[in-house]
Design a protein around this motif. Structure first.
Motif, short mmCIF file in Angstrom:
data_model
loop_
_atom_site.label_atom_id
_atom_site.label_comp_id
_atom_site.label_asym_id
_atom_site.label_seq_id
_atom_site.Cartn_x
_atom_site.Cartn_y
_atom_site.Cartn_z
N ILE A 152 -10.43 -33.71 28.74
CA ILE A 152 -9.28 -34.48 28.56
C ILE A 152 -8.95 -34.79 27.30
CG2 ILE A 152 -7.97 -36.35 29.71
CD1 ILE A 152 -9.47 -35.89 32.20
N ARG A 153 -9.92 -35.50 26.69
CA ARG A 153 -9.59 -36.09 25.36
C ARG A 153 -9.31 -34.90 24.28
NH1 ARG A 153 -13.50 -40.73 23.47
NH2 ARG A 153 -11.84 -42.16 23.33
N ARG A 154 -10.00 -33.72 24.39
CA ARG A 154 -9.78 -32.49 23.48
C ARG A 154 -8.25 -32.14 23.59
NH1 ARG A 154 -10.92 -31.32 19.19
NH2 ARG A 154 -11.13 -29.24 19.72
N ILE A 214 -5.92 -33.87 24.97
CA ILE A 214 -4.73 -34.62 24.38
C ILE A 214 -4.73 -34.32 22.85
CG2 ILE A 214 -4.22 -37.18 23.81
CD1 ILE A 214 -5.39 -37.45 26.78
N ALA A 215 -5.79 -34.34 22.27
CA ALA A 215 -5.88 -34.23 20.74
C ALA A 215 -5.21 -33.00 20.26
CB ALA A 215 -7.31 -34.24 20.25
N VAL A 243 -14.23 -36.27 30.97
CA VAL A 243 -13.56 -36.87 29.87
C VAL A 243 -13.53 -36.24 28.30
CG1 VAL A 243 -13.87 -39.29 28.54
CG2 VAL A 243 -14.35 -39.36 30.90
N PHE A 244 -14.53 -35.63 28.12
CA PHE A 244 -14.50 -34.86 26.96
C PHE A 244 -13.44 -34.10 26.78
CE2 PHE A 244 -15.85 -31.29 24.35
CZ PHE A 244 -16.21 -31.74 22.95
N SER A 270 -2.64 -31.27 21.84
CA SER A 270 -1.30 -31.57 22.40
C SER A 270 -0.78 -32.34 21.11
CB SER A 270 -1.06 -32.06 23.70
OG SER A 270 -1.38 -33.25 23.69
N LYS A 271 -1.31 -33.20 20.54
CA LYS A 271 -0.84 -34.16 19.63
C LYS A 271 -0.62 -33.42 18.02
CE LYS A 271 -1.93 -38.63 21.18
NZ LYS A 271 -2.80 -39.96 21.19
#
Length: 54
Positions: free
Chosen positions: A43-45, A47-48, A40-41, A50-51
């Motif tokens: 994947i969240r990184r 996504i962050a 989860v960590f 890529s944004k």
């Protein structure tokens, strides 16, 4: 990611030494929980990051 999983396994081993059981359940459970947490960590990184690039 490996550090997070390593911490979970380390804590599990310490708990199994303090509270012995037949199947080392603390190590198994904490390792699995920390593997999920690490995924989860990451994947969240991703996504962050890529944004931020957009």
């Amino acid at each position: 990611m490996f550090a997070i999983i390593g911490i979970g396994a380390f804590v599990g081993v310490k708990l199994d030494n303090a509270f012995p059981n037949k199947h080392n359940l603390y190590t198994i459970i904490l390792s699995l929980v920390f593997v999920i947490f690490a995924i989860v960590f990451v994947i969240r990184r991703i996504i962050a990051i890529s944004k931020e690039d957009n």
